[in-house]
Design a protein around this motif. Structure first.
Motif, PDB file in Angstrom:
ATOM      1  N   UNK A  81       0.819  -1.210   0.000  1.00 24.44           N
ATOM      2  CA  UNK A  81       0.000   0.000   0.000  1.00 24.44           C
ATOM      3  C   UNK A  81       0.853   1.260   0.000  1.00 24.44           C
ATOM      4  N   UNK A  82       1.979   1.213   0.693  1.00 23.79           N
ATOM      5  CA  UNK A  82       2.864   2.387   0.750  1.00 23.79           C
ATOM      6  C   UNK A  82       4.256   1.937   1.165  1.00 23.79           C
ATOM      7  N   UNK A  83       5.260   2.403   0.449  1.00 18.73           N
ATOM      8  CA  UNK A  83       6.644   2.133   0.845  1.00 18.73           C
ATOM      9  C   UNK A  83       7.487   3.404   0.857  1.00 18.73           C
ATOM     10  N   UNK A 127      -3.678   1.100  12.181  1.00 17.52           N
ATOM     11  CA  UNK A 127      -5.096   0.941  12.466  1.00 17.52           C
ATOM     12  C   UNK A 127      -5.863   1.529  11.278  1.00 17.52           C
ATOM     13  N   UNK A 128      -7.175   1.338  11.267  1.00 13.93           N
ATOM     14  CA  UNK A 128      -7.976   1.819  10.137  1.00 13.93           C
ATOM     15  C   UNK A 128      -9.334   2.282  10.625  1.00 13.93           C
ATOM     16  N   UNK A 129      -9.892   3.259   9.915  1.00 12.28           N
ATOM     17  CA  UNK A 129     -11.224   3.776  10.205  1.00 12.28           C
ATOM     18  C   UNK A 129     -12.249   3.054   9.318  1.00 12.28           C
ATOM     19  N   UNK A 170      -6.435   4.660   6.503  1.00 14.54           N
ATOM     20  CA  UNK A 170      -5.454   3.912   7.282  1.00 14.54           C
ATOM     21  C   UNK A 170      -4.518   4.888   7.975  1.00 14.54           C
ATOM     22  N   UNK A 171      -4.267   4.624   9.240  1.00 16.43           N
ATOM     23  CA  UNK A 171      -3.318   5.413  10.011  1.00 16.43           C
ATOM     24  C   UNK A 171      -2.200   4.482  10.475  1.00 16.43           C
ATOM     25  N   UNK A 184      -8.154   6.268   1.119  1.00 13.20           N
ATOM     26  CA  UNK A 184      -8.393   5.364  -0.018  1.00 13.20           C
ATOM     27  C   UNK A 184      -8.050   6.047  -1.343  1.00 13.20           C
ATOM     28  N   UNK A 185      -7.204   5.404  -2.129  1.00 13.98           N
ATOM     29  CA  UNK A 185      -6.810   5.956  -3.413  1.00 13.98           C
ATOM     30  C   UNK A 185      -5.814   7.082  -3.355  1.00 13.98           C
TER      31      UNK A 185
END
Length: 341
Positions: free
Chosen positions: A113-115, A129-131, A136-137, A168-169
């Protein structure tokens, strides 16, 4: 409040952590442990394997140890740290080497998702964690040191930890910087704030997400009796915080020195002993969203050491350690009066 909690509040000191049994010893170094919607617990191992452990619905910790079943649900190809289950069998993973990942537990598929953030590689993703809306946090513990040299950031007291958000996105964006070894992160039950652990400063920060103070950060708990690591949220709205080690007065003296002296102290430590041995004291806290401490459990001479994560599932606590094999399961004192069992 249970009678057990009442006794703790009256005495002002911690309660003994109940005796624990080791489950799933095949898991080497589970840094985090989380419960999914079915009550199973998930953990990541040092070799990159993600495990799911099925515990019985009820019973004493010793019976849980005998009947626990562990299964592999995937591999990250790196070193998984913080985890967060999503609906539908998806699992968010902070991998210390690969960044923020999403793993499908059904077939083991892994997606990055992220690097990086703003072109800078994510050196040390820590917890996530996620809402409900899919935001995503996650935390990055250090921008200078990686997992293999994590004590360097603690000793040098650099304050390069970050809290990040991934919509998202979208692309990762920094919400907070300058954190002292940012670690555990959890979303409040009402979604109004994030609770973030600063391991290097022995404190918990509250980052507001809603209301007139949205975007502001404040202390929720300071001067903790140890160094907070991962955070989990229980069904009753209590945040469970693992203290990876007790307060170290000598370390605090080092923190008061100029940075060149702190850096020299770390260089000396790295030559003599790269990683401190696990301390025999284990301590976990249960904290309400208002900062009130309702649980304080401690074992002074625990054979299962350096607890880096704790989660509640039913009437039990499950402990994880980056330095041990398997997870430790124990009964929650007075849980019957809280759950009605």
């Amino acid at each position: 409040m249970s009678a057990v909690q009442g006794r703790r509040a009256a005495s002002g000191g911690p309660l003994p952590l109940p005796p624990a049994r080791i489950v799933a010893p095949e898991i080497d170094g589970p840094e985090d442990v989380v419960a999914d919607a079915d009550g199973n617990v998930l953990a990541g191992a040092a070799d990159g394997t993600i495990w799911r452990v099925r515990l019985p619905e009820a019973g004493a910790a010793d019976r849980a140890a005998r009947s626990a079943r562990a299964e592999v649900v995937g591999h990250t190809g790196g070193r998984p740290l913080g985890l967060h289950p999503l609906p539908g069998g998806e699992l968010l993973v902070c991998d210390a080497y690969r960044g923020l990942l999403q793993l499908t537990t059904g077939d083991g598929t892994v997606r990055v998702l992220a690097d990086e953030v703003a072109g800078e590689p994510l050196r040390f993703c820590s917890n996530v964690t996620a809402a409900p809306d899919g935001t995503v946090y996650f935390t990055v513990s250090s921008r200078r040191y990686g997992l293999d040299e994590w004590p360097g950031d603690i000793v040098e007291h650099l304050g390069t930890g970050r809290l990040l958000r991934l919509r998202p996105g979208g692309r990762p964006e920094v919400l907070l910087s300058g954190l002292q070894f940012a670690n555990g992160v959890a979303l409040a039950p009402d979604g109004s704030f994030l609770l973030v652990a600063e391991t290097g400063a022995r404190r918990l920060r509250r980052y507001r997400l809603t209301g007139p103070r949205a975007g502001h950060c404040e202390l929720l708990a300071a001067d903790l009796p140890g160094h907070p690591d991962n955070i989990s949220l229980a069904d009753d709205g209590v945040f469970w915080v693992a203290l990876a080690g007790p307060r170290q007065p000598a370390l605090e003296l080092v923190h008061a020195l100029p940075h060149p002296v702190r850096r020299a102290a770390w260089r000396t430590m790295r030559r003599v002993r790269p990683v401190p041995p696990p301390h025999p004291t284990v301590r976990v806290l249960g904290i309400r969203p208002d900062g009130h401490r309702v649980w304080d459990l401690r074992a002074a001479r625990s054979p299962y050491r350096m607890v880096t994560a704790v989660c509640r599932t039913g009437s039990r606590l499950v402990l994880a350690s980056v330095a041990q094999r398997g997870m430790a399961v124990c009964a929650l004192p007075g849980a019957e009066s809280l759950t009605g069992h």
